[in-house]
Write a protein that holds these residues in place. Structure first.
Motif, mmCIF file in Angstrom:
data_model
loop_
_atom_site.group_PDB
_atom_site.id
_atom_site.type_symbol
_atom_site.label_atom_id
_atom_site.label_comp_id
_atom_site.label_asym_id
_atom_site.label_seq_id
_atom_site.Cartn_x
_atom_site.Cartn_y
_atom_site.Cartn_z
ATOM 1 N N ARG A 405 0.828 -1.206 0.000
ATOM 2 C CA ARG A 405 0.000 0.000 0.000
ATOM 3 C C ARG A 405 0.863 1.257 0.000
ATOM 4 N NH1 ARG A 405 -2.758 2.295 5.138
ATOM 5 N NH2 ARG A 405 -0.934 3.616 4.890
ATOM 6 N N VAL A 406 1.972 1.238 0.764
ATOM 7 C CA VAL A 406 2.860 2.404 0.820
ATOM 8 C C VAL A 406 3.442 2.682 -0.555
ATOM 9 C CG1 VAL A 406 5.066 3.232 1.730
ATOM 10 C CG2 VAL A 406 3.404 2.176 3.276
ATOM 11 N N GLU A 407 3.859 1.626 -1.256
ATOM 12 C CA GLU A 407 4.428 1.844 -2.596
ATOM 13 C C GLU A 407 3.370 2.335 -3.567
ATOM 14 O OE1 GLU A 407 7.144 -0.596 -4.457
ATOM 15 O OE2 GLU A 407 8.065 -1.396 -2.637
ATOM 16 N N ALA A 408 2.158 1.808 -3.471
ATOM 17 C CA ALA A 408 1.093 2.209 -4.395
ATOM 18 C C ALA A 408 0.654 3.642 -4.150
ATOM 19 C CB ALA A 408 -0.095 1.261 -4.253
ATOM 20 N N ASP A 409 0.558 4.033 -2.888
ATOM 21 C CA ASP A 409 0.092 5.394 -2.567
ATOM 22 C C ASP A 409 1.136 6.442 -2.890
ATOM 23 O OD1 ASP A 409 -2.227 4.284 -1.683
ATOM 24 O OD2 ASP A 409 -1.814 4.530 0.471
ATOM 25 N N VAL A 411 2.845 8.081 -0.825
ATOM 26 C CA VAL A 411 2.743 9.189 0.134
ATOM 27 C C VAL A 411 4.007 9.235 0.991
ATOM 28 C CG1 VAL A 411 1.472 10.117 2.087
ATOM 29 C CG2 VAL A 411 0.244 9.045 0.196
ATOM 30 N N ASP A 412 4.590 10.418 1.105
ATOM 31 C CA ASP A 412 5.762 10.627 1.961
ATOM 32 C C ASP A 412 5.301 11.399 3.198
ATOM 33 O OD1 ASP A 412 8.184 11.022 3.123
ATOM 34 O OD2 ASP A 412 8.995 12.327 1.568
ATOM 35 N N PRO A 413 5.160 10.730 4.362
ATOM 36 C CA PRO A 413 4.628 11.419 5.554
ATOM 37 C C PRO A 413 5.492 12.610 5.939
ATOM 38 C CG PRO A 413 4.773 9.044 5.911
ATOM 39 C CD PRO A 413 5.524 9.340 4.654
ATOM 40 N N ARG A 414 4.845 13.676 6.352
ATOM 41 C CA ARG A 414 5.527 14.876 6.825
ATOM 42 C C ARG A 414 5.345 14.991 8.336
ATOM 43 N NH1 ARG A 414 7.759 14.398 2.799
ATOM 44 N NH2 ARG A 414 7.910 15.795 1.020
ATOM 45 N N PRO A 415 6.429 15.178 9.100
ATOM 46 C CA PRO A 415 6.313 15.302 10.557
ATOM 47 C C PRO A 415 5.392 16.454 10.958
ATOM 48 C CG PRO A 415 8.609 15.037 9.907
ATOM 49 C CD PRO A 415 7.829 15.278 8.649
#
Length: 431
Positions: A405-409, A411-415
């Protein structure tokens, strides 16, 4: 009536008083739907107030008390003056160790008879005054027979003596309708592994505690069994170091639903924690039972047992207690002693009254923060992402699915800011 307190009248709530009075503690004040007295459930510690002579590691007795002496006459006078103090302060509870209230006899049987005679005195005075017993406990640490522990002692005769002592104290606590019974393992630990069988000692300690729980049910004692966590002092490696250690011990012996903890502020500090940390952890683990309220001198590395005077610290402690729904059968026991230079009888009254005011201020500030959602609102916002269906589903997923899911999305989380300083400023506005 004795003349020890010089005719000091029962303290009243009077914010403008110049003498001895409560400025913040009004026992009838309603906070979050309950009287302040019901929230705080104050108790006086018999040992520090009436048995401690004022010594320290470098010097002996400084207090001159009329009840000093290993006689039954002195023990009865001590009880008379103790209950006078309870009435002056208007506290609903008190606590004792067996050794605090009776002289040591020449045998176990004589000590037990001395103890039971004073318990009978307590029974009369409790009926006359309405003061109740928050908890009883056994002193299994002061006498030289306990130098290598009680339940964990390498000598089975000491284990037997300790078991008999706890039985006697639990019987007395039950007789006096005590709310709890506390086990404080002052010497349940070791100095060096060179002469210690740690596995054997832990098994002995677990069996001892199981016997206490079994006996509680046998006699129908309705109160809680509590362990008081304590690190290091006086034993270098203590088996009941902190709340987390005690919980692991309880789980190992299947006692996590039978035993809770009595948490002391000073012990929390010695363990390298804050008081509120220990309270919050006990709440989350479901083992919060009662508290000993005091403080340590942060410039000393030992348990100084001073009366509380830090309102912000006390506020954070009662915040965690209120989040737990209150103290239940527990209470606020002042496991605190006068400084050895505080010689006057009135110092005992002033110390407790000041501490009761500090606790009242702290609890009321904590209640306002909860009612205003001052801290819980920002806390919920910080964890709001976990309330989504996707986040909840992830906890029931597996690493392969989450990684896909992380690879598909992409999305790079921001602190995001934890806003600690803003929250500290909020607390300061309430205290």
């Amino acid at each position: 009536m004795s003349d020890f307190f010089g005719g000091i009248a029962p303290l009243a709530f009077d914010p403008d008083a110049e003498g001895l009075a409560f400025r913040h503690y009004d026992p009838q004040e309603i906070v979050m739907g309950k009287r302040l007295s019901e929230h705080l459930r104050f108790a006086v510690a018999y040992w520090h107030s009436f048995a401690w002579p004022g010594g320290d590691p470098f010097g002996g007795q400084t207090f001159d008390r009329p009840w000093w002496g290993d006689t039954m006459e002195a023990a009865r006078l001590k009880a008379e003056i103790a209950f006078e103090m309870f009435e002056i302060l208007g506290v609903p509870f008190f606590c004792w160790h067996d050794a605090d209230i009776r002289p040591e006899g020449a045998s176990f049987a004589e000590s037990r008879r001395n103890f039971e005679e004073i318990v009978a005195v307590f029974e009369e005075k409790m009926a006359a005054t309405g003061v109740r017993l928050l908890w009883g406990t056994a002193n299994l640490f002061s006498h030289r027979r306990f130098m290598s522990g009680a339940a964990t002692n390498p000598d089975p005769d000491v284990f037997a003596w300790s078991a008999a002592t706890v039985k006697t104290c639990l019987d007395a606590t039950h007789r006096l309708n005590g709310e709890n019974y506390v086990l404080w393992g002052g010497r349940e630990g070791y100095e060096t592994l060179l002469n210690t069988d740690m596995g054997r000692e832990l098994e002995q300690m677990g069996r001892f505690l199981s016997m206490v729980v079994e006996y509680k049910h046998k006699i129908g004692f309705p109160g809680q069994i509590l362990i008081e966590p304590k690190p290091q002092e006086p034993t270098k490696h203590q088996y009941d170091y902190d709340v987390a250690t005690v919980y692991g011990f309880l789980r190992r012996f299947g006692l996590e639903d039978e035993v809770k903890v009595n948490i002391e502020q000073g012990h929390a500090i010695l363990a390298g924690h804050s008081f509120e940390h220990e309270l919050a952890l006990a709440r989350e683990l479901g083992i919060l039972g009662s508290i000993d309220m005091n403080r340590n001198d942060y410039q000393s590395g030992w348990d100084t047992d001073q009366f509380p005077n830090n309102v912000p610290e006390v506020t954070l402690a009662y915040y965690e207690i209120l989040k737990a729904g209150g103290l239940g059968r527990g209470g606020t026991n002042f496991d605190a002693k006068l400084r050895r230079q505080s010689l006057d009888p009135s110092d005992l009254i002033a110390a407790h009254a000041g501490a009761m005011d500090v606790c009242a201020r702290g609890l009321k500030a904590a209640a306002r923060m909860l009612e205003d959602d001052a801290l819980e609102g920002p806390r919920r916002a910080r964890y709001a992402g976990w309330e989504t269906p996707e986040a909840q589903a992830m906890l029931d997923s597996d690493l392969d699915s989450i990684a896909a899911r992380v690879e598909a999305d992409g999305v790079d989380p921001r602190p995001r800011s934890g806003q600690q300083e803003k929250l500290e400023a909020i607390v300061n506005r309430y205290v």
